[in-house]
Scaffold this motif. Structure first.
Motif, PDB file in Angstrom:
ATOM      1  N   SER A   1       1.003  -1.212   0.040  1.00 35.39           N
ATOM      2  CA  SER A   1      -0.198   0.085  -0.105  1.00 35.39           C
ATOM      3  C   SER A   1       0.777   1.242   0.047  1.00 35.39           C
ATOM      4  O   SER A   1       0.388   2.333   0.048  1.00 35.39           O
ATOM      5  CB  SER A   1      -0.906  -0.051   1.233  1.00 35.39           C
ATOM      6  N   PHE A   2       2.156   1.226  -0.139  1.00 26.72           N
ATOM      7  CA  PHE A   2       3.056   2.197   0.036  1.00 26.72           C
ATOM      8  C   PHE A   2       4.216   2.231  -1.057  1.00 26.72           C
ATOM      9  O   PHE A   2       4.594   0.971  -1.531  1.00 26.72           O
ATOM     10  CB  PHE A   2       3.678   2.517   1.309  1.00 26.72           C
TER      11      PHE A   2
ATOM     12  N   ARG B   1       9.117   6.439  -0.350  1.00 22.80           N
ATOM     13  CA  ARG B   1       9.305   7.733  -0.867  1.00 22.80           C
ATOM     14  C   ARG B   1      10.773   7.935  -0.473  1.00 22.80           C
ATOM     15  O   ARG B   1      11.131   7.659   0.704  1.00 22.80           O
ATOM     16  CB  ARG B   1       8.537   8.895  -0.349  1.00 22.80           C
TER      17      ARG B   1
ATOM     18  N   GLY C   1       0.304   4.696   9.621  1.00 21.80           N
ATOM     19  CA  GLY C   1       0.755   5.714   8.671  1.00 21.80           C
ATOM     20  C   GLY C   1       0.586   7.028   9.218  1.00 21.80           C
ATOM     21  O   GLY C   1      -0.118   7.738   8.440  1.00 21.80           O
TER      22      GLY C   1
ATOM     23  N   GLY D   1       2.628   9.259   9.167  1.00 14.97           N
ATOM     24  CA  GLY D   1       3.296  10.357   8.264  1.00 14.97           C
ATOM     25  C   GLY D   1       4.395  11.204   9.004  1.00 14.97           C
ATOM     26  O   GLY D   1       5.273  10.601   9.538  1.00 14.97           O
TER      27      GLY D   1
ATOM     28  N   GLU E   1       4.486   3.154  10.912  1.00 16.88           N
ATOM     29  CA  GLU E   1       4.960   3.740   9.931  1.00 16.88           C
ATOM     30  C   GLU E   1       6.130   3.168   9.281  1.00 16.88           C
ATOM     31  O   GLU E   1       6.963   2.380   9.796  1.00 16.88           O
ATOM     32  CB  GLU E   1       5.273   5.358  10.183  1.00 16.88           C
ATOM     33  N   VAL E   2       6.281   3.479   8.012  1.00 18.87           N
ATOM     34  CA  VAL E   2       7.308   2.842   7.056  1.00 18.87           C
ATOM     35  C   VAL E   2       8.449   3.960   6.636  1.00 18.87           C
ATOM     36  O   VAL E   2       9.330   3.718   6.083  1.00 18.87           O
ATOM     37  CB  VAL E   2       7.042   2.021   5.950  1.00 18.87           C
TER      38      VAL E   2
ATOM     39  N   SER F   1       7.088  -0.440  10.405  1.00 22.52           N
ATOM     40  CA  SER F   1       6.678  -2.046   9.795  1.00 22.52           C
ATOM     41  C   SER F   1       5.991  -1.355   8.803  1.00 22.52           C
ATOM     42  O   SER F   1       4.883  -0.733   9.198  1.00 22.52           O
ATOM     43  CB  SER F   1       6.369  -2.836  10.850  1.00 22.52           C
ATOM     44  N   ASP F   2       5.691  -2.374   7.609  1.00 22.22           N
ATOM     45  CA  ASP F   2       4.409  -2.270   7.183  1.00 22.22           C
ATOM     46  C   ASP F   2       3.372  -3.061   8.087  1.00 22.22           C
ATOM     47  O   ASP F   2       3.438  -4.304   8.569  1.00 22.22           O
ATOM     48  CB  ASP F   2       4.749  -3.416   5.982  1.00 22.22           C
ATOM     49  N   VAL F   3       2.079  -2.250   8.114  1.00 23.11           N
ATOM     50  CA  VAL F   3       1.223  -2.731   8.904  1.00 23.11           C
ATOM     51  C   VAL F   3       0.484  -4.252   8.490  1.00 23.11           C
ATOM     52  O   VAL F   3       0.202  -4.825   9.644  1.00 23.11           O
ATOM     53  CB  VAL F   3       0.086  -1.463   9.174  1.00 23.11           C
TER      54      VAL F   3
ATOM     55  N   LEU G   1      -5.349   8.091   9.269  1.00 24.28           N
ATOM     56  CA  LEU G   1      -5.717   9.299   8.923  1.00 24.28           C
ATOM     57  C   LEU G   1      -5.031   9.793   7.496  1.00 24.28           C
ATOM     58  O   LEU G   1      -3.922   9.481   7.409  1.00 24.28           O
ATOM     59  CB  LEU G   1      -5.206  10.352   9.965  1.00 24.28           C
ATOM     60  N   TYR G   2      -5.874   9.719   6.603  1.00 21.08           N
ATOM     61  CA  TYR G   2      -5.423   9.814   5.383  1.00 21.08           C
ATOM     62  C   TYR G   2      -4.439   8.825   4.710  1.00 21.08           C
ATOM     63  O   TYR G   2      -3.337   9.112   4.267  1.00 21.08           O
ATOM     64  CB  TYR G   2      -4.859  11.309   5.201  1.00 21.08           C
TER      65      TYR G   2
ATOM     66  N   ASP H   1      -2.956   6.504   2.181  1.00 15.92           N
ATOM     67  CA  ASP H   1      -2.692   6.801   0.884  1.00 15.92           C
ATOM     68  C   ASP H   1      -3.858   6.601  -0.260  1.00 15.92           C
ATOM     69  O   ASP H   1      -4.227   5.399  -0.279  1.00 15.92           O
ATOM     70  CB  ASP H   1      -1.344   5.938   0.302  1.00 15.92           C
TER      71      ASP H   1
ATOM     72  N   THR I   1      -2.987  18.622   9.333  1.00 17.61           N
ATOM     73  CA  THR I   1      -1.478  17.794   9.023  1.00 17.61           C
ATOM     74  C   THR I   1      -1.065  18.737   7.676  1.00 17.61           C
ATOM     75  O   THR I   1      -2.023  19.231   6.782  1.00 17.61           O
ATOM     76  CB  THR I   1      -1.475  16.347   8.695  1.00 17.61           C
TER      77      THR I   1
ATOM     78  N   TYR J   1      -0.486  16.890   4.812  1.00 17.93           N
ATOM     79  CA  TYR J   1      -1.491  16.450   3.996  1.00 17.93           C
ATOM     80  C   TYR J   1      -2.879  17.037   3.775  1.00 17.93           C
ATOM     81  O   TYR J   1      -3.269  17.081   2.605  1.00 17.93           O
ATOM     82  CB  TYR J   1      -1.526  14.763   4.051  1.00 17.93           C
TER      83      TYR J   1
HETATM   84  C1  LIG Z   1      -0.717  10.280   3.003  1.00 11.70           C
HETATM   85  S1  LIG Z   1       0.231   9.690   4.276  1.00 11.70           S
HETATM   86  C2  LIG Z   1      -0.723  10.496   5.564  1.00 11.70           C
HETATM   87  C3  LIG Z   1       0.118  10.716   6.634  1.00 11.70           C
HETATM   88  C4  LIG Z   1      -0.609  11.234   8.052  1.00 11.70           C
HETATM   89  N1  LIG Z   1      -1.487  10.047   8.576  1.00 11.70           N
HETATM   90  C5  LIG Z   1      -1.364  12.368   7.682  1.00 11.70           C
HETATM   91  O1  LIG Z   1      -2.691  12.486   8.036  1.00 11.70           O
HETATM   92  O2  LIG Z   1      -0.650  13.558   7.560  1.00 11.70           O
HETATM   93  C6  LIG Z   1       0.083   8.043   4.308  1.00 11.70           C
HETATM   94  C7  LIG Z   1       1.173   7.505   5.238  1.00 11.70           C
HETATM   95  O3  LIG Z   1       0.911   6.079   5.278  1.00 11.70           O
HETATM   96  C8  LIG Z   1       2.143   5.357   5.348  1.00 11.70           C
HETATM   97  N2  LIG Z   1       1.993   3.922   4.937  1.00 11.70           N
HETATM   98  C9  LIG Z   1       1.314   3.699   3.722  1.00 11.70           C
HETATM   99  N3  LIG Z   1       1.045   2.365   3.767  1.00 11.70           N
HETATM  100  C10 LIG Z   1       1.502   1.709   4.988  1.00 11.70           C
HETATM  101  C11 LIG Z   1       1.606   0.478   5.499  1.00 11.70           C
HETATM  102  N4  LIG Z   1       1.272  -0.670   4.852  1.00 11.70           N
HETATM  103  N5  LIG Z   1       2.139   0.401   6.649  1.00 11.70           N
HETATM  104  C12 LIG Z   1       2.814   1.630   7.230  1.00 11.70           C
HETATM  105  N6  LIG Z   1       2.474   2.735   6.899  1.00 11.70           N
HETATM  106  C13 LIG Z   1       1.989   2.873   5.844  1.00 11.70           C
HETATM  107  C14 LIG Z   1       2.740   6.285   4.364  1.00 11.70           C
HETATM  108  O4  LIG Z   1       4.294   6.032   4.556  1.00 11.70           O
HETATM  109  C15 LIG Z   1       2.510   7.357   4.517  1.00 11.70           C
HETATM  110  O5  LIG Z   1       3.364   8.361   5.576  1.00 11.70           O
END
Ligand SMILES: C[S@@+](CC[C@H](N)C(=O)[O-])C[C@H]1O[C@@H](n2cnc3c(N)ncnc32)[C@H](O)[C@@H]1O
Length: 233
Positions: free
Chosen positions: A15-16, A19, A65, A67, A88-89, A114-116, A135-136, A138, A210, A212
Protein backbone atom coordinates in the motif's frame (compact mmCIF):
# COMPACT_ATOMS: atom_id res chain seq x y z
CA UNK A 1 -9.66 -18.94 8.72
CA UNK A 2 -6.88 -17.31 10.76
CA UNK A 3 -5.70 -14.17 8.99
CA UNK A 4 -2.14 -15.50 8.80
CA UNK A 5 -3.40 -18.13 6.35
CA UNK A 6 -5.29 -15.74 4.09
CA UNK A 7 -3.59 -15.96 0.71
CA UNK A 8 -5.29 -12.79 -0.60
CA UNK A 9 -3.35 -10.72 1.94
CA UNK A 10 -0.08 -12.43 1.19
CA UNK A 11 -0.48 -11.63 -2.51
CA UNK A 12 -1.69 -8.07 -2.05
CA UNK A 13 0.38 -5.26 -3.55
CA UNK A 14 2.08 -2.99 -1.04
CA UNK A 15 0.00 0.00 0.00
CA UNK A 16 3.05 2.27 -0.14
CA UNK A 17 6.07 3.05 -2.24
CA UNK A 18 8.90 4.11 -0.01
CA UNK A 19 9.39 7.77 -0.87
CA UNK A 20 12.99 8.90 -1.01
CA UNK A 21 12.20 12.19 0.77
CA UNK A 22 14.94 14.26 2.32
CA UNK A 23 16.08 13.15 5.76
CA UNK A 24 17.26 16.10 7.83
CA UNK A 25 20.31 15.76 10.06
CA UNK A 26 18.05 15.90 13.15
CA UNK A 27 15.95 13.05 11.78
CA UNK A 28 19.09 11.06 10.95
CA UNK A 29 20.41 11.54 14.47
CA UNK A 30 17.08 10.44 15.94
CA UNK A 31 17.02 7.33 13.74
CA UNK A 32 20.51 6.49 14.93
CA UNK A 33 20.26 7.26 18.65
CA UNK A 34 16.61 7.27 19.76
CA UNK A 35 15.22 4.04 18.34
CA UNK A 36 16.31 1.98 21.31
CA UNK A 37 14.26 4.04 23.79
CA UNK A 38 11.20 4.84 21.75
CA UNK A 39 10.58 2.07 19.22
CA UNK A 40 9.33 -1.44 19.70
CA UNK A 41 11.84 -3.72 18.03
CA UNK A 42 10.33 -6.70 16.26
CA UNK A 43 11.66 -10.17 16.99
CA UNK A 44 10.51 -13.69 16.29
CA UNK A 45 7.62 -13.60 18.76
CA UNK A 46 4.45 -11.55 18.97
CA UNK A 47 4.91 -8.05 20.37
CA UNK A 48 4.47 -7.82 24.14
CA UNK A 49 2.79 -4.38 24.34
CA UNK A 50 2.37 -4.58 28.09
CA UNK A 51 6.14 -4.99 28.50
CA UNK A 52 6.81 -2.23 25.95
CA UNK A 53 4.82 0.17 28.14
CA UNK A 54 6.30 -1.25 31.35
CA UNK A 55 3.12 -2.94 32.50
CA UNK A 56 0.93 0.14 32.25
CA UNK A 57 -2.70 -1.08 31.95
CA UNK A 58 -3.91 1.83 29.82
CA UNK A 59 -5.96 1.52 26.63
CA UNK A 60 -3.87 0.94 23.53
CA UNK A 61 -4.46 2.98 20.37
CA UNK A 62 -2.61 2.53 17.05
CA UNK A 63 -2.13 5.36 14.54
CA UNK A 64 -1.32 3.65 11.26
CA UNK A 65 0.70 5.59 8.65
CA UNK A 66 1.26 8.59 10.92
CA UNK A 67 3.36 10.42 8.31
CA UNK A 68 5.22 13.29 9.98
CA UNK A 69 3.40 12.52 13.23
CA UNK A 70 1.55 15.81 13.80
CA UNK A 71 -1.70 14.11 14.89
CA UNK A 72 -0.02 11.27 16.75
CA UNK A 73 2.16 13.61 18.82
CA UNK A 74 -0.81 15.89 19.49
CA UNK A 75 -2.83 12.96 20.86
CA UNK A 76 -0.04 11.40 22.91
CA UNK A 77 0.94 14.71 24.47
CA UNK A 78 -2.58 15.59 25.61
CA UNK A 79 -4.02 12.18 26.49
CA UNK A 80 -1.48 10.52 28.72
CA UNK A 81 -4.14 8.25 30.21
CA UNK A 82 -3.90 6.31 26.90
CA UNK A 83 -0.94 4.44 25.34
CA UNK A 84 -0.28 5.10 21.65
CA UNK A 85 1.59 3.10 19.05
CA UNK A 86 2.58 4.77 15.78
CA UNK A 87 3.10 2.42 12.84
CA UNK A 88 4.95 3.79 9.82
CA UNK A 89 7.43 2.83 7.10
CA UNK A 90 8.71 6.31 6.17
CA UNK A 91 12.09 6.95 7.88
CA UNK A 92 12.03 10.80 7.89
CA UNK A 93 8.57 10.71 9.54
CA UNK A 94 9.80 8.17 12.08
CA UNK A 95 12.86 10.35 12.79
CA UNK A 96 10.66 13.41 13.42
CA UNK A 97 8.37 11.46 15.73
CA UNK A 98 11.33 10.07 17.71
CA UNK A 99 12.71 13.58 18.22
CA UNK A 100 9.40 14.86 19.51
CA UNK A 101 8.88 11.90 21.84
CA UNK A 102 12.29 12.64 23.33
CA UNK A 103 11.77 16.41 23.56
CA UNK A 104 8.34 16.06 25.15
CA UNK A 105 9.48 13.17 27.41
CA UNK A 106 6.51 11.05 26.34
CA UNK A 107 6.28 7.63 27.97
CA UNK A 108 2.87 6.76 26.48
CA UNK A 109 4.00 6.62 22.83
CA UNK A 110 6.09 3.98 21.04
CA UNK A 111 6.90 3.69 17.35
CA UNK A 112 6.95 0.53 15.25
CA UNK A 113 8.76 0.71 11.92
CA UNK A 114 6.89 -1.80 9.81
CA UNK A 115 4.42 -2.42 7.05
CA UNK A 116 1.18 -2.69 9.01
CA UNK A 117 0.09 -5.74 6.97
CA UNK A 118 3.12 -7.77 8.01
CA UNK A 119 2.96 -6.49 11.55
CA UNK A 120 -0.69 -7.40 12.12
CA UNK A 121 -0.41 -10.72 10.36
CA UNK A 122 2.63 -12.04 12.13
CA UNK A 123 3.46 -10.02 15.25
CA UNK A 124 0.21 -8.87 16.84
CA UNK A 125 -2.00 -11.08 19.01
CA UNK A 126 -5.73 -10.97 18.28
CA UNK A 127 -7.81 -8.49 20.31
CA UNK A 128 -4.88 -6.18 21.06
CA UNK A 129 -5.97 -2.65 20.15
CA UNK A 130 -8.74 -0.61 21.72
CA UNK A 131 -8.74 1.61 18.65
CA UNK A 132 -6.98 1.87 15.29
CA UNK A 133 -6.70 5.18 13.47
CA UNK A 134 -6.12 5.79 9.76
CA UNK A 135 -5.68 9.45 8.90
CA UNK A 136 -5.48 10.01 5.17
CA UNK A 137 -4.33 6.55 4.07
CA UNK A 138 -2.56 6.80 0.69
CA UNK A 139 -5.46 7.30 -1.78
CA UNK A 140 -4.11 5.49 -4.86
CA UNK A 141 -6.65 7.32 -7.05
CA UNK A 142 -5.77 5.75 -10.42
CA UNK A 143 -7.97 2.83 -11.40
CA UNK A 144 -4.97 0.57 -12.05
CA UNK A 145 -3.72 1.22 -8.49
CA UNK A 146 -6.98 0.74 -6.56
CA UNK A 147 -5.82 -2.67 -5.33
CA UNK A 148 -3.05 -0.96 -3.38
CA UNK A 149 -5.46 0.84 -1.07
CA UNK A 150 -4.75 -0.17 2.49
CA UNK A 151 -8.35 -0.32 3.73
CA UNK A 152 -9.49 -3.16 1.50
CA UNK A 153 -12.12 -5.66 2.59
CA UNK A 154 -9.41 -8.22 3.33
CA UNK A 155 -7.46 -5.77 5.44
CA UNK A 156 -10.63 -4.81 7.33
CA UNK A 157 -11.03 -8.50 8.16
CA UNK A 158 -7.51 -8.57 9.54
CA UNK A 159 -8.29 -5.43 11.59
CA UNK A 160 -11.36 -7.15 12.94
CA UNK A 161 -9.12 -9.82 14.47
CA UNK A 162 -6.75 -7.33 16.07
CA UNK A 163 -9.26 -4.96 17.69
CA UNK A 164 -10.98 -5.81 20.99
CA UNK A 165 -14.75 -6.35 21.06
CA UNK A 166 -16.19 -2.86 21.49
CA UNK A 167 -13.01 -1.37 20.00
CA UNK A 168 -13.05 1.39 17.39
CA UNK A 169 -11.66 2.02 13.93
CA UNK A 170 -11.48 5.61 12.71
CA UNK A 171 -10.70 6.60 9.16
CA UNK A 172 -10.39 10.01 7.53
CA UNK A 173 -9.92 10.49 3.82
CA UNK A 174 -10.21 13.26 1.25
CA UNK A 175 -11.05 10.87 -1.61
CA UNK A 176 -14.80 10.40 -2.00
CA UNK A 177 -14.60 6.98 -3.63
CA UNK A 178 -12.22 5.69 -0.92
CA UNK A 179 -14.70 6.87 1.72
CA UNK A 180 -17.51 5.03 -0.12
CA UNK A 181 -15.38 1.89 -0.51
CA UNK A 182 -14.73 1.66 3.24
CA UNK A 183 -18.28 2.64 4.17
CA UNK A 184 -19.72 -0.12 1.96
CA UNK A 185 -17.26 -2.75 3.20
CA UNK A 186 -18.19 -1.90 6.80
CA UNK A 187 -21.92 -1.97 6.01
CA UNK A 188 -21.64 -5.43 4.43
CA UNK A 189 -20.00 -6.98 7.52
CA UNK A 190 -22.28 -7.50 10.51
CA UNK A 191 -19.23 -7.51 12.80
CA UNK A 192 -18.83 -3.76 12.34
CA UNK A 193 -21.27 -1.22 13.69
CA UNK A 194 -21.20 2.30 12.18
CA UNK A 195 -20.96 4.89 14.91
CA UNK A 196 -22.20 8.44 14.74
CA UNK A 197 -19.34 10.93 14.63
CA UNK A 198 -20.79 12.59 17.73
CA UNK A 199 -19.41 9.52 19.55
CA UNK A 200 -15.78 10.36 18.69
CA UNK A 201 -13.46 9.72 21.62
CA UNK A 202 -11.89 12.87 23.06
CA UNK A 203 -8.46 12.16 21.58
CA UNK A 204 -9.90 12.28 18.05
CA UNK A 205 -11.58 15.63 18.52
CA UNK A 206 -9.86 18.76 17.20
CA UNK A 207 -6.81 17.02 15.70
CA UNK A 208 -4.34 19.50 14.19
CA UNK A 209 -4.34 20.03 10.43
CA UNK A 210 -1.54 17.96 8.88
CA UNK A 211 0.56 18.88 5.85
CA UNK A 212 -1.37 16.30 3.86
CA UNK A 213 -4.73 17.73 4.94
CA UNK A 214 -3.70 21.30 4.03
CA UNK A 215 -2.74 20.12 0.53
CA UNK A 216 -6.10 18.35 0.11
CA UNK A 217 -7.94 21.53 1.08
CA UNK A 218 -5.88 23.66 -1.32
CA UNK A 219 -6.67 21.19 -4.09
CA UNK A 220 -10.39 21.43 -3.24
CA UNK A 221 -10.93 17.98 -1.71
CA UNK A 222 -13.20 17.74 1.29
CA UNK A 223 -12.32 15.31 4.10
CA UNK A 224 -14.80 12.75 5.36
CA UNK A 225 -14.63 10.60 8.47
CA UNK A 226 -15.87 7.15 9.38
CA UNK A 227 -16.09 5.65 12.84
CA UNK A 228 -17.02 2.01 13.40
CA UNK A 229 -17.05 -0.38 16.31
CA UNK A 230 -16.28 -4.08 16.49
CA UNK A 231 -19.21 -6.20 17.69
CA UNK A 232 -19.38 -10.02 17.90
CA UNK A 233 -19.97 -11.64 14.49
C1 LIG B 1 -0.92 10.16 2.87
S1 LIG B 1 0.13 9.84 4.18
C2 LIG B 1 -0.81 10.45 5.57
C3 LIG B 1 0.08 10.76 6.74
C4 LIG B 1 -0.63 11.24 8.02
N1 LIG B 1 -1.49 10.22 8.58
C5 LIG B 1 -1.41 12.51 7.81
O1 LIG B 1 -2.61 12.52 8.10
O2 LIG B 1 -0.81 13.52 7.39
C6 LIG B 1 0.00 8.08 4.35
C7 LIG B 1 1.11 7.46 5.20
O3 LIG B 1 0.85 6.07 5.36
C8 LIG B 1 2.07 5.35 5.34
N2 LIG B 1 1.77 3.97 4.94
C9 LIG B 1 1.21 3.55 3.77
N3 LIG B 1 1.08 2.22 3.75
C10 LIG B 1 1.56 1.77 4.94
C11 LIG B 1 1.70 0.47 5.49
N4 LIG B 1 1.32 -0.63 4.82
N5 LIG B 1 2.25 0.34 6.72
C12 LIG B 1 2.64 1.45 7.41
N6 LIG B 1 2.53 2.73 6.93
C13 LIG B 1 2.00 2.88 5.71
C14 LIG B 1 2.92 6.11 4.31
O4 LIG B 1 4.30 5.89 4.50
C15 LIG B 1 2.50 7.56 4.58
O5 LIG B 1 3.37 8.20 5.48
Amino acid sequence: MPSSLRPELKNAKKSFVLRKGRTTSAQRRALKYLKKQHTIQLGEDKVDFSAAFEGSPKKLIADVGFGSGESLLYMADRFNEVNFVGIEVYPPGIGSALNQIEQNKLTNLKIIESDVFDLLETKVTNETFDAMIFLYPDPWPKRKHLKRRLLSEDFLNLLYDKVVIGGLVFCKTDWGDYYTQVKEAVASDNGWLREDLTNLPEYLKSLPQTKYERKALIEGRESRELLFRKTPR
